[in-house]
Design an enzyme around this catalytic site. Structure first.
Site, PDB file in Angstrom:
ATOM      1  N   TRP A 166      -6.355 -25.681   5.871  1.00 25.67           N
ATOM      2  CA  TRP A 166      -5.989 -24.443   6.557  1.00 25.67           C
ATOM      3  C   TRP A 166      -7.016 -23.329   6.407  1.00 25.67           C
ATOM      4  CZ3 TRP A 166      -6.039 -21.111   2.595  1.00 25.67           C
ATOM      5  CH2 TRP A 166      -5.474 -21.453   1.371  1.00 25.67           C
TER       6      TRP A 166
ATOM      7  N   LYS B 153      -4.712 -34.776  11.654  1.00 29.33           N
ATOM      8  CA  LYS B 153      -3.586 -33.902  11.335  1.00 29.33           C
ATOM      9  C   LYS B 153      -4.107 -32.560  10.833  1.00 29.33           C
ATOM     10  CE  LYS B 153      -1.048 -33.384   7.621  1.00 29.33           C
ATOM     11  NZ  LYS B 153      -0.723 -31.910   7.686  1.00 29.33           N
ATOM     12  N   PRO B 154      -3.782 -31.463  11.539  1.00 27.01           N
ATOM     13  CA  PRO B 154      -4.106 -30.143  10.998  1.00 27.01           C
ATOM     14  C   PRO B 154      -3.112 -29.777   9.903  1.00 27.01           C
ATOM     15  CG  PRO B 154      -2.902 -29.906  13.054  1.00 27.01           C
ATOM     16  CD  PRO B 154      -3.113 -31.386  12.847  1.00 27.01           C
TER      17      PRO B 154
ATOM     18  N   GLU C 223     -13.336 -34.426   0.510  1.00 32.92           N
ATOM     19  CA  GLU C 223     -14.004 -33.149   0.238  1.00 32.92           C
ATOM     20  C   GLU C 223     -12.937 -32.236  -0.336  1.00 32.92           C
ATOM     21  OE1 GLU C 223     -15.115 -29.862  -0.303  1.00 32.92           O
ATOM     22  OE2 GLU C 223     -14.881 -29.427   1.828  1.00 32.92           O
TER      23      GLU C 223
ATOM     24  N   CYS D 132     -14.106 -23.558  -0.663  1.00 33.57           N
ATOM     25  CA  CYS D 132     -14.380 -24.334  -1.871  1.00 33.57           C
ATOM     26  C   CYS D 132     -15.799 -24.127  -2.386  1.00 33.57           C
ATOM     27  CB  CYS D 132     -14.104 -25.819  -1.636  1.00 33.57           C
ATOM     28  SG  CYS D 132     -14.825 -26.470  -0.134  1.00 33.57           S
TER      29      CYS D 132
ATOM     30  N   GLU E  12      -9.397 -23.503  -9.843  1.00 27.89           N
ATOM     31  CA  GLU E  12      -9.761 -22.887  -8.575  1.00 27.89           C
ATOM     32  C   GLU E  12      -8.716 -21.860  -8.156  1.00 27.89           C
ATOM     33  OE1 GLU E  12     -11.624 -24.457  -4.379  1.00 27.89           O
ATOM     34  OE2 GLU E  12      -9.936 -25.577  -5.207  1.00 27.89           O
TER      35      GLU E  12
END
Length: 479
Positions: free
Chosen positions: A154, A178-179, A251, A285, A381
């Site tokens: 997203w 798929k979003p 990723e 990221c 993160e």
């Protein structure tokens, strides 16, 4: 008075469809916190239909000469340019990003990346044919893998969709994409554009949640599963794909160290690092979020960074003065806020550290100093507009702390000493090392990390090759 929500739909076998069982979820604009659309909550029947369509379309798409696939991708790139304002509008609803920055920073690289992979379709290279055994000639065929199940995140819904479908289609694969469940709008528009150019079944979009993605990865049809997302999601995909030995492309997260030495031009470094740390609300990221500064310039750097943060604005998409928009969803706002609320006593919030307004999911540009290597906010993160600062004494300690996290995606070094920059580029255990800059990407160079940042490469010829398989062919000369 209620406003009717726009209805988004899946794109399967060349047509838009609702979920087979009619279930939907609401899609919320993070700049307002209000729903603007519904999207299908796809399940087994929808995934089955999309996979069947992709499998049926694969032989003909695979067998096209590369020049024909190149033509299709070039048409897609042209169409994206022509319909850029529609894509921008959809992406801004998805994410709340600033309109101007979406226009200038996302559309041009997306179009360029599609055109790069269009060219790559005609540049498959391998070892030359040769006789490695008397009377026999060997050569290598590089072929598409098959149907690819792809899951996009997203934070950059449009651009990450491009990173998925462009190399896959260029190599001759077919796609079920798929979003994210929070950002399906721009992907649905992409389906309308791409579907008018490629044969039906070549490109399919299935909307849904985490369970939808799991069904795609576990499905027997795909030969490859590719995801950009969290470490947890990547580990789940790898585990699911292992059951039938699908190829996996991951990723995942990052915790980029930014190593600032004492000879750095502090004002220029602060300018570059603050932009690279706060752009897209730090929801990147590769964001420059973990700064390590030499002790001799630490206080000067922290003061300058805090001042820069106080001058950076977040706000509504149509405000031309903002650098970034909201966090993507309430859970992300809660996560970022939680890191600040749980800071240890030795940490100091130099700037920000709070939500902005009560409408939408905005968070102030934040700087935190006084941190130790094992602090949660250093190791995990945050994925928000938060930059941490640590003080190091020498190059060895900088390397130790930079590498001392579970992630290994991106990093940067700021110094005027060329030899030191080269040493650091060797010693830093990250898939990318920038020197005196942070975050620029080009289609020709690979993007991807090590350790818990995943494996496989996006962009570049390496990313293209990830969507191919290698076959050895040997023929007798005595016939």
């Amino acid at each position: 008075m209620s406003t009717e929500l726009r209805r988004l739909r899946n794109y399967i076998d060349g047509e838009f469809r609702d979920a087979a069982d009619g279930r939907t979820t609401e899609v919320v604009n993070p700049a307002t916190g209000e729903a603007y659309a519904t999207a299908p909550l796809s399940r087994e029947a929808d995934v089955d239909a999309a996979m069947a369509a992709a499998a049926a379309a694969f032989p003909a798409w695979r067998d096209l000469v590369p020049a024909e696939r190149q033509k299709a991708l070039l048409k897609i790139a042209d169409a994206f340019e022509e319909r850029a304002e529609e894509l921008i509008a959809a992406e801004v609803e998805n994410t709340g990003k600033p309109i101007g920055l979406t226009r200038s920073e996302e559309i041009p690289p997306m179009v360029d990346q599609i055109r790069f992979f269009a060219g790559a379709a005609r540049m498959l290279e391998g070892r030359g044919a040769g006789e490695y055994m008397e009377g026999l000639t060997s050569f290598v065929r590089r072929e598409p893998i098959g149907v690819c199940a792809q899951v996009a995140p997203w934070n950059y819904p449009m651009m990450m969709a491009v990173w998925k479908f462009a190399p896959a289609l260029a190599a001759g694969n077919t796609v079920v994409l798929k979003p994210s469940d929070t950002t399906p709008a721009s992907t649905a528009l992409m389906a309308d554009i791409i579907g008018s150019i490629v044969p039906k079944g070549v490109f399919n979009v299935v909307c849904g949640d985490r369970d939808t993605g799991r069904l795609m990865v576990e499905h027997e049809t795909p030969a490859m599963a590719s995801i950009t997302g969290s470490v947890r999601a990547g580990m789940s995909v790898a585990e699911s794909a292992s059951k039938d030995l699908k190829r996996v492309h991951l990723e995942l997260g990052g915790k980029a160290p930014v190593v600032v030495f004492e000879d750095t031009d502090i004002p220029k470094a602060v300018e570059g690092i603050s932009e690279a740390g706060y752009f897209n609300a730090g929801q990147d990221c590769t964001a420059a979020t973990r700064v390590l500064v030499h002790e001799s310039v630490h206080d000067e750097f922290v003061g300058a960074l805090a001042k820069a943060a106080s001058e950076i604005k977040t706000g509504q998409p149509d405000d031309e003065d903002v650098l970034y928009g909201p966090l993507n969803n309430p859970n992300q706002l809660k996560q970022v806020s939680g890191f600040i609320e749980r800071l240890p006593a030795h940490a100091k919030v130099e700037a920000g550290g709070h939500r902005v307004g009560d409408k939408g999911y905005f968070y102030a540009p934040t700087v935190v100093s006084g941190l130790k290597q094992d602090d949660e906010i250093i190791q995990q993160e945050v994925f928000g507009p938060v930059i941490t600062v640590q003080s190091f004494r020498d190059e060895d300690q900088a390397v130790e702390w930079a590498n001392g996290v579970e992630y290994a995606l991106a990093s940067s070094v700021w110094t005027k000493d060329h030899g030191r920059a080269m040493r650091m580029s060797k010693r830093l255990d990250f898939g990318c090392v920038w020197i005196n800059t942070h975050i620029p990407l080009v289609a020709e160079m690979p993007h991807g990390g090590f350790k818990k940042s995943g494996y496989g490469k996006d962009l570049s010829g390496y990313g293209f090759e990830d969507y191919t398989r290698i076959k050895h062919v040997m023929t007798s000369l005595d016939m």
